[in-house]
Design a protein around this motif. Structure first.
Motif, PDB file in Angstrom:
ATOM      1  N   GLY A 174      32.887  43.991  46.239  1.00  0.00           N
ATOM      2  CA  GLY A 174      32.673  42.744  45.507  1.00  0.00           C
ATOM      3  C   GLY A 174      33.996  42.102  45.149  1.00  0.00           C
ATOM      4  O   GLY A 174      35.061  42.690  45.326  1.00  0.00           O
ATOM      5  N   ASP A 175      33.920  40.871  44.637  1.00  0.00           N
ATOM      6  CA  ASP A 175      35.134  40.143  44.279  1.00  0.00           C
ATOM      7  C   ASP A 175      35.929  40.841  43.180  1.00  0.00           C
ATOM      8  O   ASP A 175      37.156  40.820  43.185  1.00  0.00           O
ATOM      9  N   GLU A 176      35.238  41.460  42.233  1.00  0.00           N
ATOM     10  CA  GLU A 176      35.936  42.133  41.129  1.00  0.00           C
ATOM     11  C   GLU A 176      36.806  43.275  41.648  1.00  0.00           C
ATOM     12  O   GLU A 176      37.969  43.404  41.256  1.00  0.00           O
ATOM     13  N   GLN A 177      36.252  44.083  42.532  1.00  0.00           N
ATOM     14  CA  GLN A 177      37.018  45.195  43.111  1.00  0.00           C
ATOM     15  C   GLN A 177      38.174  44.652  43.951  1.00  0.00           C
ATOM     16  O   GLN A 177      39.296  45.149  43.859  1.00  0.00           O
ATOM     17  N   ARG A 178      37.916  43.632  44.751  1.00  0.00           N
ATOM     18  CA  ARG A 178      38.972  43.025  45.566  1.00  0.00           C
ATOM     19  C   ARG A 178      40.091  42.493  44.689  1.00  0.00           C
ATOM     20  O   ARG A 178      41.270  42.715  44.966  1.00  0.00           O
ATOM     21  N   ASN A 179      39.753  41.793  43.613  1.00  0.00           N
ATOM     22  CA  ASN A 179      40.766  41.211  42.730  1.00  0.00           C
ATOM     23  C   ASN A 179      41.614  42.285  42.063  1.00  0.00           C
ATOM     24  O   ASN A 179      42.831  42.133  41.925  1.00  0.00           O
ATOM     25  N   GLU A 180      40.982  43.383  41.660  1.00  0.00           N
ATOM     26  CA  GLU A 180      41.715  44.491  41.032  1.00  0.00           C
ATOM     27  C   GLU A 180      42.721  45.102  42.012  1.00  0.00           C
ATOM     28  O   GLU A 180      43.888  45.313  41.664  1.00  0.00           O
ATOM     29  N   ILE A 181      42.284  45.378  43.217  1.00  0.00           N
ATOM     30  CA  ILE A 181      43.163  45.961  44.232  1.00  0.00           C
ATOM     31  C   ILE A 181      44.269  44.985  44.601  1.00  0.00           C
ATOM     32  O   ILE A 181      45.434  45.358  44.763  1.00  0.00           O
ATOM     33  N   PHE A 182      43.940  43.705  44.716  1.00  0.00           N
ATOM     34  CA  PHE A 182      44.927  42.688  45.060  1.00  0.00           C
ATOM     35  C   PHE A 182      46.037  42.644  44.001  1.00  0.00           C
ATOM     36  O   PHE A 182      47.221  42.602  44.337  1.00  0.00           O
ATOM     37  N   GLN A 183      45.640  42.674  42.719  1.00  0.00           N
ATOM     38  CA  GLN A 183      46.628  42.640  41.640  1.00  0.00           C
ATOM     39  C   GLN A 183      47.535  43.870  41.670  1.00  0.00           C
ATOM     40  O   GLN A 183      48.746  43.768  41.468  1.00  0.00           O
ATOM     41  N   LYS A 184      46.975  45.034  41.946  1.00  0.00           N
ATOM     42  CA  LYS A 184      47.787  46.255  42.041  1.00  0.00           C
ATOM     43  C   LYS A 184      48.753  46.174  43.217  1.00  0.00           C
ATOM     44  O   LYS A 184      49.919  46.565  43.107  1.00  0.00           O
ATOM     45  N   LEU A 185      48.275  45.668  44.333  1.00  0.00           N
ATOM     46  CA  LEU A 185      49.110  45.541  45.526  1.00  0.00           C
ATOM     47  C   LEU A 185      50.269  44.580  45.274  1.00  0.00           C
ATOM     48  O   LEU A 185      51.425  44.896  45.569  1.00  0.00           O
ATOM     49  N   VAL A 186      49.972  43.436  44.699  1.00  0.00           N
ATOM     50  CA  VAL A 186      51.018  42.453  44.399  1.00  0.00           C
ATOM     51  C   VAL A 186      52.007  43.025  43.385  1.00  0.00           C
ATOM     52  O   VAL A 186      53.221  42.878  43.537  1.00  0.00           O
ATOM     53  N   GLY A 187      51.497  43.717  42.369  1.00  0.00           N
ATOM     54  CA  GLY A 187      52.375  44.334  41.374  1.00  0.00           C
ATOM     55  C   GLY A 187      53.332  45.342  41.996  1.00  0.00           C
ATOM     56  O   GLY A 187      54.517  45.380  41.668  1.00  0.00           O
ATOM     57  N   ASN A 188      52.826  46.160  42.913  1.00  0.00           N
ATOM     58  CA  ASN A 188      53.682  47.137  43.584  1.00  0.00           C
ATOM     59  C   ASN A 188      54.715  46.465  44.482  1.00  0.00           C
ATOM     60  O   ASN A 188      55.854  46.924  44.582  1.00  0.00           O
ATOM     61  N   LEU A 189      54.341  45.388  45.142  1.00  0.00           N
ATOM     62  CA  LEU A 189      55.297  44.657  45.983  1.00  0.00           C
ATOM     63  C   LEU A 189      56.408  44.040  45.133  1.00  0.00           C
ATOM     64  O   LEU A 189      57.578  44.050  45.528  1.00  0.00           O
ATOM     65  N   ILE A 190      56.057  43.538  43.968  1.00  0.00           N
ATOM     66  CA  ILE A 190      57.062  42.957  43.065  1.00  0.00           C
ATOM     67  C   ILE A 190      58.018  44.048  42.584  1.00  0.00           C
ATOM     68  O   ILE A 190      59.241  43.863  42.576  1.00  0.00           O
ATOM     69  N   LYS A 191      57.482  45.211  42.196  1.00  0.00           N
ATOM     70  CA  LYS A 191      58.324  46.326  41.748  1.00  0.00           C
ATOM     71  C   LYS A 191      59.273  46.770  42.868  1.00  0.00           C
ATOM     72  O   LYS A 191      60.437  47.056  42.619  1.00  0.00           O
ATOM     73  N   MET A 192      58.768  46.810  44.093  1.00  0.00           N
ATOM     74  CA  MET A 192      59.598  47.225  45.209  1.00  0.00           C
ATOM     75  C   MET A 192      60.738  46.228  45.424  1.00  0.00           C
ATOM     76  O   MET A 192      61.884  46.620  45.623  1.00  0.00           O
ATOM     77  N   ARG A 193      60.417  44.951  45.355  1.00  0.00           N
ATOM     78  CA  ARG A 193      61.449  43.932  45.573  1.00  0.00           C
ATOM     79  C   ARG A 193      62.523  43.999  44.480  1.00  0.00           C
ATOM     80  O   ARG A 193      63.711  43.918  44.781  1.00  0.00           O
TER      81      ARG A 193
END
Length: 68
Positions: A45-64
Motif C-alpha cells: 500500500g501507499d503507507e508502506q511505500r512512503n515509509e520505505i521511500f523515506q528511509k531510503l532517502v534518509g540513508n542516501l542523504i546520510k551517505m552523501r
C-alpha cells in the motif's frame, strides 16, 4: 557505497541510480544507468511505500554527508 537488497537474489548498487521516485500503484521506481534500465519495487500500500521511500532517502542523504 549504499546497496539495496531486493529479496534473496539481488542487490542494487545505488551509486548507479539516476533517480528514485514514488510510482503509481504503491511502487518505488529506481532508474539506473542506461545499461541497467529501471527497477519497479511493489508494496502492499501507499503507507508502506512512503515509509520505505523515506528511509531510503534518509540513508542516501546520510551517505552523501559522510562522503563530503
Amino acid at each position: 557505497m549504499l546497496w539495496l537488497r531486493l529479496g534473496d537474489g539481488e542487490l542494487i548498487n545505488l551509486a548507479h541510480a539516476r533517480s528514485i521516485k514514488k510510482g503509481p500503484n504503491s511502487t518505488i521506481e529506481i532508474y539506473m544507468d542506461p545499461v541497467s534500465g529501471r527497477r519497479v519495487l511493489p508494496f502492499a500500500g501507499d503507507e508502506q511505500r512512503n515509509e520505505i521511500f523515506q528511509k531510503l532517502v534518509g540513508n542516501l542523504i546520510k551517505m552523501r554527508v559522510a562522503l563530503e
